[in-house]
Write an enzyme that holds these catalytic residues in place. Structure first.
Site, PDB file in Angstrom:
ATOM      1  N   GLY A 114      34.677  20.497   0.716  1.00  0.00           N
ATOM      2  CA  GLY A 114      35.737  19.498   0.654  1.00  0.00           C
ATOM      3  C   GLY A 114      35.041  18.173   0.507  1.00  0.00           C
ATOM      4  O   GLY A 114      34.436  17.685   1.455  1.00  0.00           O
ATOM      5  N   HIS A 115      35.028  17.640  -0.711  1.00  0.00           N
ATOM      6  CA  HIS A 115      34.306  16.391  -0.968  1.00  0.00           C
ATOM      7  C   HIS A 115      35.311  15.280  -1.222  1.00  0.00           C
ATOM      8  O   HIS A 115      36.218  15.434  -2.038  1.00  0.00           O
ATOM      9  CB  HIS A 115      33.368  16.561  -2.172  1.00  0.00           C
ATOM     10  CG  HIS A 115      32.263  17.557  -1.920  1.00  0.00           C
ATOM     11  ND1 HIS A 115      31.327  17.882  -2.851  1.00  0.00           N
ATOM     12  CD2 HIS A 115      31.962  18.276  -0.807  1.00  0.00           C
ATOM     13  CE1 HIS A 115      30.490  18.767  -2.334  1.00  0.00           C
ATOM     14  NE2 HIS A 115      30.862  19.028  -1.103  1.00  0.00           N
TER      15      HIS A 115
ATOM     16  N   ASP B  51      29.732  17.808   5.210  1.00  0.00           N
ATOM     17  CA  ASP B  51      30.578  16.636   5.449  1.00  0.00           C
ATOM     18  C   ASP B  51      29.785  15.367   5.767  1.00  0.00           C
ATOM     19  O   ASP B  51      30.246  14.508   6.512  1.00  0.00           O
ATOM     20  CB  ASP B  51      31.595  16.909   6.586  1.00  0.00           C
ATOM     21  CG  ASP B  51      32.440  18.135   6.294  1.00  0.00           C
ATOM     22  OD1 ASP B  51      32.715  18.388   5.103  1.00  0.00           O
ATOM     23  OD2 ASP B  51      32.826  18.836   7.249  1.00  0.00           O
TER      24      ASP B  51
ATOM     25  N   GLN C 161      28.080  21.894   1.226  1.00  0.00           N
ATOM     26  CA  GLN C 161      27.608  22.267   2.561  1.00  0.00           C
ATOM     27  C   GLN C 161      26.351  21.455   2.946  1.00  0.00           C
ATOM     28  O   GLN C 161      26.218  20.340   2.489  1.00  0.00           O
ATOM     29  CB  GLN C 161      27.350  23.782   2.650  1.00  0.00           C
ATOM     30  CG  GLN C 161      28.623  24.638   2.628  1.00  0.00           C
ATOM     31  CD  GLN C 161      29.212  24.834   1.251  1.00  0.00           C
ATOM     32  OE1 GLN C 161      28.526  25.255   0.334  1.00  0.00           O
ATOM     33  NE2 GLN C 161      30.486  24.562   1.101  1.00  0.00           N
TER      34      GLN C 161
ATOM     35  N   LYS D  81      28.665  13.562   0.928  1.00  0.00           N
ATOM     36  CA  LYS D  81      28.003  13.841  -0.365  1.00  0.00           C
ATOM     37  C   LYS D  81      28.864  13.388  -1.542  1.00  0.00           C
ATOM     38  O   LYS D  81      28.366  12.792  -2.502  1.00  0.00           O
ATOM     39  CB  LYS D  81      27.711  15.353  -0.500  1.00  0.00           C
ATOM     40  CG  LYS D  81      26.761  15.880   0.555  1.00  0.00           C
ATOM     41  CD  LYS D  81      26.606  17.384   0.470  1.00  0.00           C
ATOM     42  CE  LYS D  81      27.842  18.157   0.841  1.00  0.00           C
ATOM     43  NZ  LYS D  81      28.248  18.059   2.249  1.00  0.00           N
TER      44      LYS D  81
HETATM   45  P1  GDP Z   1      31.212  15.771   1.955  1.00  0.00           P
HETATM   46  O1  GDP Z   1      31.742  17.139   2.182  1.00  0.00           O
HETATM   47  O2  GDP Z   1      29.760  15.661   2.303  1.00  0.00           O
HETATM   48  O3  GDP Z   1      31.495  15.231   0.582  1.00  0.00           O
HETATM   49  O4  GDP Z   1      31.974  14.835   2.997  1.00  0.00           O
HETATM   50  P2  GDP Z   1      33.551  14.853   3.343  1.00  0.00           P
HETATM   51  O5  GDP Z   1      34.291  14.214   2.235  1.00  0.00           O
HETATM   52  O6  GDP Z   1      33.986  16.199   3.781  1.00  0.00           O
HETATM   53  O7  GDP Z   1      33.557  13.997   4.670  1.00  0.00           O
HETATM   54  C1  GDP Z   1      33.108  12.678   4.692  1.00  0.00           C
HETATM   55  C2  GDP Z   1      34.248  11.758   5.136  1.00  0.00           C
HETATM   56  O8  GDP Z   1      33.731  10.527   5.527  1.00  0.00           O
HETATM   57  C3  GDP Z   1      35.228  11.436   4.022  1.00  0.00           C
HETATM   58  O9  GDP Z   1      36.488  11.218   4.567  1.00  0.00           O
HETATM   59  C4  GDP Z   1      34.646  10.170   3.411  1.00  0.00           C
HETATM   60  O10 GDP Z   1      35.603   9.374   2.741  1.00  0.00           O
HETATM   61  C5  GDP Z   1      34.154   9.480   4.654  1.00  0.00           C
HETATM   62  N1  GDP Z   1      32.969   8.632   4.465  1.00  0.00           N
HETATM   63  C6  GDP Z   1      31.906   8.812   3.624  1.00  0.00           C
HETATM   64  N2  GDP Z   1      30.971   7.853   3.845  1.00  0.00           N
HETATM   65  C7  GDP Z   1      31.454   7.072   4.849  1.00  0.00           C
HETATM   66  C8  GDP Z   1      30.946   5.935   5.566  1.00  0.00           C
HETATM   67  O11 GDP Z   1      29.846   5.439   5.331  1.00  0.00           O
HETATM   68  N3  GDP Z   1      31.760   5.420   6.542  1.00  0.00           N
HETATM   69  C9  GDP Z   1      32.972   5.945   6.850  1.00  0.00           C
HETATM   70  N4  GDP Z   1      33.677   5.392   7.811  1.00  0.00           N
HETATM   71  N5  GDP Z   1      33.462   7.019   6.205  1.00  0.00           N
HETATM   72  C10 GDP Z   1      32.718   7.578   5.239  1.00  0.00           C
HETATM   73  P1  IMO Z   2      31.147  20.424   2.425  1.00  0.00           P
HETATM   74  O1  IMO Z   2      30.635  20.691   1.053  1.00  0.00           O
HETATM   75  C1  IMO Z   2      31.280  21.688   6.616  1.00  0.00           C
HETATM   76  C2  IMO Z   2      31.086  26.016   7.371  1.00  0.00           C
HETATM   77  C3  IMO Z   2      32.298  26.739   7.918  1.00  0.00           C
HETATM   78  C4  IMO Z   2      31.622  27.883   8.668  1.00  0.00           C
HETATM   79  C5  IMO Z   2      30.453  28.234   7.776  1.00  0.00           C
HETATM   80  C6  IMO Z   2      30.709  29.396   6.822  1.00  0.00           C
HETATM   81  O2  IMO Z   2      32.485  19.782   2.467  1.00  0.00           O
HETATM   82  O3  IMO Z   2      30.116  19.707   3.231  1.00  0.00           O
HETATM   83  P2  IMO Z   2      32.173  29.719   4.616  1.00  0.00           P
HETATM   84  O4  IMO Z   2      33.636  29.539   4.390  1.00  0.00           O
HETATM   85  O5  IMO Z   2      31.298  28.910   3.751  1.00  0.00           O
HETATM   86  O6  IMO Z   2      31.767  31.179   4.623  1.00  0.00           O
HETATM   87  O7  IMO Z   2      31.942  29.213   6.143  1.00  0.00           O
HETATM   88  O8  IMO Z   2      30.165  27.067   7.028  1.00  0.00           O
HETATM   89  N1  IMO Z   2      31.325  25.244   6.132  1.00  0.00           N
HETATM   90  C7  IMO Z   2      31.337  23.908   6.052  1.00  0.00           C
HETATM   91  N2  IMO Z   2      31.248  22.981   7.026  1.00  0.00           N
HETATM   92  N3  IMO Z   2      31.368  21.306   5.321  1.00  0.00           N
HETATM   93  C8  IMO Z   2      31.419  22.230   4.338  1.00  0.00           C
HETATM   94  O9  IMO Z   2      31.371  21.904   3.033  1.00  0.00           O
HETATM   95  C9  IMO Z   2      31.465  23.600   4.688  1.00  0.00           C
HETATM   96  N4  IMO Z   2      31.550  24.752   3.982  1.00  0.00           N
HETATM   97  C10 IMO Z   2      31.441  25.749   4.871  1.00  0.00           C
HETATM   98  O10 IMO Z   2      33.025  25.892   8.782  1.00  0.00           O
HETATM   99  O11 IMO Z   2      31.083  27.453   9.895  1.00  0.00           O
HETATM  100 MG    MG Z   3      33.283  18.076   3.220  1.00  0.00          MG
END
Ligand code: GDP
Ligand code: IMO
Ligand code: MG
Length: 454
Positions: free
Chosen positions: A39-40, A12, A225, A15
């Protein structure tokens, strides 16, 4: 050339947003590990797309590939493709024939084992990721290619399903239903195979990608991840079951390590720390029940810390994309980042979320750890040792909330000075240049310093 996007912390980090930002110059975006545990988020023109399986390049109409290192739940895949189509996109997704299939019994067993594990539970997303990779390593998995070959599919299921049923019923004392029924699984998954064939979605991943590179196209490799969730380099056992680190990009696609190494490897850094799941976290602020070890919500950790944690969680929207769980938050952990920079060989960094920290008087980072009386600058190899580490903090003066959209337009020098000091500290410590700075969730809310494809 290739550009590999890797999470440097615990997932998170943003990416999806970086893949979207740099994706304009890419022709193909491939995932190399993980499955629908990811979850991207991509925010474009105020519209939010949350993608679990389809590579984030889909939002820009790029060809998306799920590499052989991925575990694929066909139900999620088709739901996601159908939803994107309903929203007016035309996702072109290919799936490696060597990728493994997540079957309903994998999901069921993920939930059952998590309950059983108690203190060893990672707090998984319950998507069946771990059980599917177990079967891959145990050489009893079902691969995407098998779905297109009914006889092989039947043979694989007849071998494996009775074992899974016995495991659930006899070891874990659970009732089983159609998730463990060979005929039901055979019919359902054969149909998924038919759809994959009809839509001509399956590929020999390595050959497919290498041909595109040889034709002069740009390939982006989208990690899911993060490094500390890596099964080898992360905080075992509170990890996922794959290799999000850059080495996974070669094994998980069939492109050679020299091809990946010839390109760029960009570490995505969140300007603080977030964690969904269990295990130690030396720079954690406050805590979250059922995730922070030994945390008692009634007692709390410390009122000021809890307030700060809530502030960052709410400002940053730190609630899981997949599960909706509140994420644990903390200060940036430099030993964790130094470990990531080495394990991945970052050629550049994208630091996100500096807007979230704006308005604080002081921003801290865990600069080093005190570990058994000694100062240490990287993560120790066992998670028990990591749990004994106490962060030694370094303080930075805070920076004000500004018009971040204007900053993104004006460029790096428009970033408040104290925030630049913070960014330069990170870059110096990791010995990697800053390529981009995230100042908000949207594509336009990023300060682009360097475009890796140029
Ligand atoms: P990922 O799993 O690495 O793709 O990240 P996620 O989408 O799970 O979580 C990142 C969250 O932060 C999302 O809601 C993005 O829209 C938000 N986000 C990404 N970059 C920024 C930033 O520079 N500032 C803020 N405020 N939000 C961001
Ligand atoms: P993105 O790509 C954050 C965490 C879970 C748990 C551990 C193992 O959005 O960054 P799993 O279901 O993979 O066997 O869970 O890894 N986890 C993540 N945490 N972002 C993710 O993906 C994750 N995918 C798995 O919360 O601790
Ligand atoms: Mg994510």
């Amino acid at each position: 050339m290739t550009v590999t996007i890797v999470g440097s912390q615990l997932g998170d980090e943003g990416k999806g947003g970086v893949v979207d930002l740099y994706g304009d110059a890419a022709d193909v975006v491939a995932r190399y590990q993980g499955g629908d545990n990811a979850g991207h988020t991509v925010v474009h023109d105020g519209t939010k797309y949350k993608l679990s399986l389809v590579p984030s390049g889909a939002v820009r109409g790029k060809v998306g590939v799920l590499g052989n290192g991925c575990v694929v739940n066909p139900e999620t895949l088709f739901d996601e493709i159908d939803t994107l189509r309903e929203r007016g996109l035309e996702p072109d997704v290919r799936v490696a024939e060597r990728a493994h299939v997540i079957l309903p019994y994998h999901r069921a067993l993920d939930g059952i084992e998590e309950e059983e594990k108690e203190d060893l539970a990672a707090g998984t997303t319950k998507r069946g990721i771990g059980p599917t990779y177990e079967d891959k390593a145990g050489r009893r998995g079902v691969r995407i290619g098998d779905l297109l070959d009914p006889d092989t599919l039947r043979e694989r299921l007849e071998y494996v399903v009775p074992q899974k049923k016995a495991l659930a019923e006899e070891v874990f004392d659970k009732e089983t239903g159609e998730a463990f029924d060979i005929d039901h699984l055979y019919e359902t998954y054969r149909e998924y195979g038919e759809r994959l064939a009809e839509e001509d979605m399956t590929v020999d991943c390595g050959t497919f990608l290498q041909d595109r590179i040889d034709a002069g196209e740009n390939v982006m490799l989208e990690g899911a991840q993060g490094t500390s969730l890596d099964i080898d380099h992360g905080v075992y056992p509170y990890v996922t079951s794959s290799n999000p680190t850059a080495g996974g990009a070669t094994v998980g696609t069939g492109l050679g390590p020299t091809v990946i190494g010839d390109g760029e490897v960009i570490g995505i850094v969140k300007a603080y720390l977030s964690r969904v799941g269990t295990g130690p976290l030396p720079t954690e602020l406050g805590g979250v029940e059922d995730q922070t070890p030994d945390y008692d919500a009634d007692e709390g950790a410390n009122a000021d810390e809890e307030e700060l944690a809530t502030y960052i969680r709410d400002e940053g929207g730190e609630y899981g994309t997949v599960t909706g769980r509140p994420r644990r938050v903390g200060w940036l952990d430099m030993p964790m980042l130094r470990h990531a920079a080495r394990a991945n060989g970052f050629t550049g960094l994208a630091v996100n979320h500096i807007d979230v920290l704006s308005g604080l008087d002081t921003v801290k980072v865990g600069h080093s750890y005190e570990f058994d009386g000694e100062e240490t600058f990287t993560m120790p190899p066992t998670t028990e040792q990591w749990g004994r580490c106490e962060a030694t903090f370094k303080s930075f003066d805070g920076w004000p909330a500004v018009d971040w959209a204007a900053v993104a337009e004006d460029g790096y020098e428009a970033i408040p000075e104290n925030a630049r000091t913070y960014l330069e500290y990170i870059s110096d410590e990791l010995d990697a240049p800053i390529y981009a700075v995230g100042v908000g969730p949207g594509r336009e809310e990023t300060v682009v310093v360097e475009n890796p494809y140029e």
